[in-house]
Scaffold this motif. Sequence first.
Motif, PDB file in Angstrom:
ATOM      1  N   PRO A  89       0.636  -1.266   0.131  1.00 22.08           N
ATOM      2  CA  PRO A  89       0.095   0.115  -0.064  1.00 22.08           C
ATOM      3  C   PRO A  89       0.656   1.317  -0.184  1.00 22.08           C
ATOM      4  N   GLU A  90       2.159   1.288   0.762  1.00 21.74           N
ATOM      5  CA  GLU A  90       2.850   2.309   0.776  1.00 21.74           C
ATOM      6  C   GLU A  90       3.364   2.824  -0.747  1.00 21.74           C
ATOM      7  N   LYS A  91       3.929   1.686  -1.552  1.00 19.65           N
ATOM      8  CA  LYS A  91       4.360   2.123  -2.878  1.00 19.65           C
ATOM      9  C   LYS A  91       3.035   2.382  -3.850  1.00 19.65           C
ATOM     10  N   ALA A 145      -9.494   3.577  -1.863  1.00 15.08           N
ATOM     11  CA  ALA A 145      -8.996   2.092  -1.870  1.00 15.08           C
ATOM     12  C   ALA A 145      -7.625   2.102  -1.390  1.00 15.08           C
ATOM     13  N   ILE A 146      -6.647   2.587  -1.654  1.00 17.44           N
ATOM     14  CA  ILE A 146      -5.320   2.474  -1.205  1.00 17.44           C
ATOM     15  C   ILE A 146      -5.203   2.860   0.237  1.00 17.44           C
ATOM     16  N   ILE A 147      -5.555   3.892   0.711  1.00 17.15           N
ATOM     17  CA  ILE A 147      -5.696   4.491   2.150  1.00 17.15           C
ATOM     18  C   ILE A 147      -6.447   3.269   2.983  1.00 17.15           C
ATOM     19  N   GLY A 148      -7.378   3.099   2.473  1.00 15.20           N
ATOM     20  CA  GLY A 148      -8.382   1.999   3.295  1.00 15.20           C
ATOM     21  C   GLY A 148      -7.563   0.872   3.580  1.00 15.20           C
ATOM     22  N   ASP A 149      -6.748   0.363   2.400  1.00 18.32           N
ATOM     23  CA  ASP A 149      -5.999  -0.772   2.369  1.00 18.32           C
ATOM     24  C   ASP A 149      -4.875  -0.863   3.811  1.00 18.32           C
ATOM     25  N   TYR A 150      -4.304   0.409   3.367  1.00 19.46           N
ATOM     26  CA  TYR A 150      -3.254   0.818   4.398  1.00 19.46           C
ATOM     27  C   TYR A 150      -3.741   0.883   5.960  1.00 19.46           C
ATOM     28  N   LEU A 151      -5.004   1.339   6.112  1.00 19.43           N
ATOM     29  CA  LEU A 151      -5.483   1.436   7.298  1.00 19.43           C
ATOM     30  C   LEU A 151      -6.282   0.160   7.851  1.00 19.43           C
ATOM     31  N   GLY A 152      -6.400  -0.580   6.808  1.00 16.32           N
ATOM     32  CA  GLY A 152      -7.258  -1.822   7.404  1.00 16.32           C
ATOM     33  C   GLY A 152      -8.687  -1.596   7.676  1.00 16.32           C
ATOM     34  N   GLU A 153      -9.204  -0.438   7.064  1.00 17.70           N
ATOM     35  CA  GLU A 153     -10.516   0.116   7.008  1.00 17.70           C
ATOM     36  C   GLU A 153     -11.458   0.306   5.735  1.00 17.70           C
ATOM     37  N   SER A 154     -12.657   0.247   5.866  1.00 17.66           N
ATOM     38  CA  SER A 154     -13.422   0.672   4.632  1.00 17.66           C
ATOM     39  C   SER A 154     -12.998   1.941   3.922  1.00 17.66           C
ATOM     40  N   GLU A 158     -15.048   7.711   7.476  1.00 19.20           N
ATOM     41  CA  GLU A 158     -14.878   8.819   7.487  1.00 19.20           C
ATOM     42  C   GLU A 158     -13.434   9.224   7.607  1.00 19.20           C
ATOM     43  N   ARG A 159     -12.757   8.352   8.221  1.00 21.30           N
ATOM     44  CA  ARG A 159     -11.582   8.583   8.560  1.00 21.30           C
ATOM     45  C   ARG A 159     -10.599   8.437   7.295  1.00 21.30           C
ATOM     46  N   VAL A 160     -10.865   7.496   6.454  1.00 17.97           N
ATOM     47  CA  VAL A 160     -10.356   7.290   5.265  1.00 17.97           C
ATOM     48  C   VAL A 160     -10.813   8.523   4.117  1.00 17.97           C
ATOM     49  N   ARG A 161     -11.957   9.197   4.282  1.00 15.35           N
ATOM     50  CA  ARG A 161     -12.315  10.172   3.425  1.00 15.35           C
ATOM     51  C   ARG A 161     -11.596  11.481   4.130  1.00 15.35           C
ATOM     52  N   PHE A 162     -11.400  11.697   5.329  1.00 16.06           N
ATOM     53  CA  PHE A 162     -10.413  12.719   5.634  1.00 16.06           C
ATOM     54  C   PHE A 162      -9.230  12.658   5.373  1.00 16.06           C
ATOM     55  N   ALA A 163      -8.533  11.406   5.392  1.00 14.78           N
ATOM     56  CA  ALA A 163      -7.300  11.231   4.894  1.00 14.78           C
ATOM     57  C   ALA A 163      -6.977  11.458   3.343  1.00 14.78           C
ATOM     58  N   ALA A 164      -7.732  11.086   2.514  1.00 12.84           N
ATOM     59  CA  ALA A 164      -8.165  11.250   1.236  1.00 12.84           C
ATOM     60  C   ALA A 164      -8.016  12.609   0.787  1.00 12.84           C
ATOM     61  N   HIS A 165      -8.859  13.364   1.422  1.00 14.39           N
ATOM     62  CA  HIS A 165      -9.246  14.968   1.239  1.00 14.39           C
ATOM     63  C   HIS A 165      -8.067  15.774   1.646  1.00 14.39           C
ATOM     64  N   SER A 166      -7.205  15.454   2.502  1.00 16.69           N
ATOM     65  CA  SER A 166      -6.161  16.025   3.163  1.00 16.69           C
ATOM     66  C   SER A 166      -4.963  15.753   2.088  1.00 16.69           C
ATOM     67  N   VAL A 167      -4.903  14.579   1.367  1.00 16.38           N
ATOM     68  CA  VAL A 167      -3.824  14.378   0.321  1.00 16.38           C
ATOM     69  C   VAL A 167      -4.227  15.254  -0.819  1.00 16.38           C
ATOM     70  N   LEU A 210      -0.654   8.844   7.997  1.00 17.84           N
ATOM     71  CA  LEU A 210      -1.188   7.580   7.896  1.00 17.84           C
ATOM     72  C   LEU A 210      -0.709   6.525   8.785  1.00 17.84           C
ATOM     73  N   ARG A 211       0.494   6.445   9.235  1.00 20.98           N
ATOM     74  CA  ARG A 211       1.385   5.417  10.142  1.00 20.98           C
ATOM     75  C   ARG A 211       0.503   5.946  11.448  1.00 20.98           C
ATOM     76  N   SER A 212       0.463   7.025  11.727  1.00 17.38           N
ATOM     77  CA  SER A 212       0.091   7.678  13.189  1.00 17.38           C
ATOM     78  C   SER A 212      -1.449   7.130  13.114  1.00 17.38           C
ATOM     79  N   MET A 213      -2.227   7.249  12.054  1.00 16.09           N
ATOM     80  CA  MET A 213      -3.607   7.252  12.333  1.00 16.09           C
ATOM     81  C   MET A 213      -3.867   5.721  12.372  1.00 16.09           C
ATOM     82  N   ARG A 214      -2.718   5.022  11.635  1.00 18.50           N
ATOM     83  CA  ARG A 214      -3.270   3.230  12.049  1.00 18.50           C
ATOM     84  C   ARG A 214      -2.713   2.664  13.589  1.00 18.50           C
ATOM     85  N   THR A 215      -1.529   3.589  13.999  1.00 14.51           N
ATOM     86  CA  THR A 215      -1.355   3.317  15.336  1.00 14.51           C
ATOM     87  C   THR A 215      -2.483   3.437  16.238  1.00 14.51           C
TER      88      THR A 215
END
Length: 222
Positions: A89-91, A145-154, A158-167, A210-215
């Motif tokens: 997912p990182e790559k 999809a990439i962020i969700g895979d990295y975080l292990g979430e759908s 909301e968290r995935v959408r927040f992250a996507a919009h930030s990127v 994203l690593r911080s969010m996953r932790t």
Amino acid sequence: MAKRIPPAFPSPATDPTQTALLEAAGEIFARRGYEAATVAEITKAARANVASVNYHFGDKLALYIAVVRHSLPPTDVALAPETATKQSPEKQFTAFVIEFVRTLIGEGRPSWCSRLMAREIAQPTPALPEVIRQVMQPRYDRLRAIIGDYLGESPASERVRFAAHSVIAQCVHWAHAQPLFPHIWPKLRLNAPQVERIAQHIARFSLAGLRSMRTRGVGHNS
């Protein structure tokens, strides 16, 4: 004559008249807006017959949609999940960001590309639903999809959408803020090496978040 519907994704224009129309229309649509621009001035700028828009595209709206797609690279590897199934997912994330930043500010991209998209968002045209469906939505869905895979979430969380919009905001900033750079960063030159450094920075910066969010896990939204 039946209206010619542009293909789902852009293919390189091989007809010189079609290419000239796309380039001329891009500059005029970006400068004057969809409503104010006329087929007559576009064909004049392209040195083409006024009937050429109907022949190649069908009408002004179809031309506008084709112009938006023309502003994107002809190939978009970062959007094709099948090409990245063996990548982490990182790559995948880094490849997506690099492709997106190159699309927005890469060398050789006409200056009207980012101005056109900014105008479309600020002053939506009748083409917006098609622009979203064909241009924006595929990128948005792929990034989630990439962020969700990295975080292990759908991807719909909301968290995935927040992250996507930030990127997306980080990437789009470099396109929309270009008129400011001569004043706030006079020495900045958006050449190929600089664009690459910007993209790599956004990827590294975002992956750290994203690593911080996953932790922290799903229960933490701050």
